[in-house]
Design an enzyme around this catalytic site. Structure first.
Site, PDB file in Angstrom:
ATOM      1  CG  ASP A 120      -2.197  -0.905   0.836  1.00 27.48           C
ATOM      2  OD1 ASP A 120      -2.594  -0.944  -0.349  1.00 27.48           O
ATOM      3  OD2 ASP A 120      -2.716  -1.567   1.751  1.00 27.48           O
ATOM      4  CG  ASP A 179      -7.523  -4.843  -2.179  1.00 26.85           C
ATOM      5  OD1 ASP A 179      -7.828  -6.003  -2.552  1.00 26.85           O
ATOM      6  OD2 ASP A 179      -8.015  -4.309  -1.175  1.00 26.85           O
TER       7      ASP A 179
END
Ligand SMILES: *[C@@H]1O[C@H](CO)[C@@H](O)[C@H](O)[C@H]1NC(C)=O
Ligand SMILES: *[C@@H]1O[C@H](CO)[C@@H](O)[C@H](O)[C@H]1NC(C)=O
Ligand SMILES: *[C@@H]1O[C@H](CO)[C@@H](O)[C@H](O)[C@H]1NC(C)=O
Ligand SMILES: *[C@@H]1O[C@H](CO)[C@@H](O)[C@H](O)[C@H]1NC(C)=O
Ligand SMILES: *[C@@H]1O[C@H](CO)[C@@H](O)[C@H](O)[C@H]1NC(C)=O
Length: 397
Positions: A120, A179
């Site tokens: 991330d 994701d």
């Protein structure tokens, strides 16, 4: 004499028949975002989601995967000011959004060299990418994006052909979530700045491996694929935040639409366009008749109402708008589908009394964290408004 006809022919595919929700440009947006900017705790923490009753932001330390979204939201309002001007009517005159965005980004800088967010780092880099669009010579932002890209590249395993999403107790258990497609953009950004082809090649390999293993034949997606890092083989396909291992978690599907549309934008390789179309088609064909995006496409309808995920709706809307600009044979179809999602989610979840713009976010249903506002749901709501203006599909308020 021919000019008007010619122009019409060019503009025709851009025309969307769905209306644009007025709330996308409401002065409540800058009003709420400014109130949140003024209330950021010191030492700095960032909003991630709200409580379920009053819609009050819950704050998290910078080393959290969502920390980049609020600073990026401030940059998005600066973008809106550039597009629309700042007036009392649109509320954009209330602050210097760029100054606020820069100030709020400072808390992210220590994360470049030390963070616990795995893949991330792509999301954490967002405000610095915005800064570089405004000031390409800002050294702080340049250092940040290069370091975040190097962090993600260091998670690449050539045997698997992916960057590792989450760390695991057993390092041979190599976990990749859908994701992760969103985090590849930082590799493209830094490839664009430095010409380092290793970064581009990692993005291409990750997208190819994910295309092979995360996507079912019907265009739906698994949330998690676990690989063996020493052999590269798939150990398990499962869910983490979805309803079941064989279900389709709607936010994951939305990240996938955006991620593959972006891969096509970056690489121009038609296989990524085909993949984005396939994921988008599944998403739209599996919406319930009320047009509200459920938190998981296979979650049970009983007890009603099945919880929505407003963030999946706004992320998917952005993915569809991006697809609309790229897939010129189907532009109006994707634009209308995006507007439909935005209309339906606005009607359900626009909450003037909450600190967030939208309610009905599902952070993590299995962990019983739902019926909240969500910082990235709000960010993608604002970005959709900006993109509609840039695309000529909406007018400033
Ligand atoms: C450069 O960017 C950083 C981070 O985005 C920001 O905090 C800083 O204020 C910027 N510097 C200038 C001179 O604009
Ligand atoms: C390109 O990026 C990779 C991954 O971060 C790095 O190992 C390599 O040293 C870089 N190459 C150059 C020429 O900077
Ligand atoms: C991966 O494969 C190696 C070699 O066969 C094995 O030792 C290891 O336990 C495997 N790891 C997992 C998580 O299955
Ligand atoms: C939307 O949120 C409200 C409360 O904020 C809740 O009562 C309603 O059931 C939710 N609807 C869906 C479809 O999630
Ligand atoms: C895109 O448009 C073409 C031409 O009208 C059509 O044949 C095709 O089915 C469309 N693709 C999708 C995914 O809607």
């Amino acid at each position: 004499m021919f000019a008007p006809v010619y122009l019409l022919a060019i503009l025709a595919p851009l025309v969307a028949t769905q209306t644009v929700p007025a709330q996308l440009f409401s002065s409540l947006i800058p009003q709420k975002v400014l109130a949140t900017a003024k209330a950021l705790p010191g030492p700095i923490q960032y909003p991630q989601y709200t409580d379920t009753s009053a819609g009050a932001w819950q704050y998290f330390v910078p080393d959290t995967w969502t920390s980049g979204f609020f600073p990026t939201t401030l940059y998005a309002l600066n973008t809106r000011k550039t597009l629309c001007g700042a007036t009392p009517a649109n509320g954009l005159n209330a602050a210097n959004w760029l100054t606020l965005g820069r100030a709020a980004s400072n808390g992210l800088i220590p994360l470049e060299t030390h963070n616990g967010q795995g893949h991330d780092v792509g999301f954490l880099s967002f405000p610095f990418v915005e800064e570089l669009a405004i000031n390409p010579t800002n050294q702080t932002a340049l250092t940040a994006v290069k370091q975040f890209a190097a962090d993600l590249a260091a998670r690449y395993n050539p045997t698997v052909g992916c960057t590792r999403s989450w760390d695991t107790a057993d390092p041979t258990d190599f976990t990749v979530i859908i994701d992760n497609m969103m985090n590849l953009e930082i590799l493209w950004v830094v490839y664009g700045l430095t010409g380092n082809t290793t970064l581009r090649d990692i993005a291409l390999a990750h997208a190819d491996t994910t295309m092979k293993n995360h996507i079912r034949t019907d265009g739906s997606t698994w949330h998690v694929v676990e690989y063996n890092s020493t052999t590269g083989t798939v150990i398990k396909k499962r869910t983490s935040q979805g309803f079941s291992d064989s279900s389709t978690w709607s936010r994951g599907q939305a990240w996938g639409i955006y991620g593959y549309a972006n891969m096509y934008k970056r690489s121009k390789d038609p296989k990524y366009l085909a993949t984005a179309q396939k994921l988008a088609t599944y998403f739209l064909n599996n919406l319930p008749s009320d047009g509200i995006v459920p938190w998981d496409f296979n979650a049970p309808l009983v007890p009603a109402p099945r919880p929505a995920d407003s963030s999946a709706a706004t992320i998917a809307a952005n993915g569809l708008l991006l697809l609309g600009t790229l897939d010129t044979a189907n532009t109006s179809k994707w634009n209308n589908a995006a507007l439909n999602l935005l209309n339906k989610i606005t009607a359900l979840a626009w909450r003037p009394s909450w600190q967030s713009l939208l309610s009905n976010g599902t952070v993590n249903k299995p962990a019983n964290n739902f019926l909240t506002g969500i910082v990235y749901g709000d960010y993608y709501y604002i970005k959709a408004g900006n993109d509609l203006i840039s695309m000529g599909l909406a007018k400033c308020a």
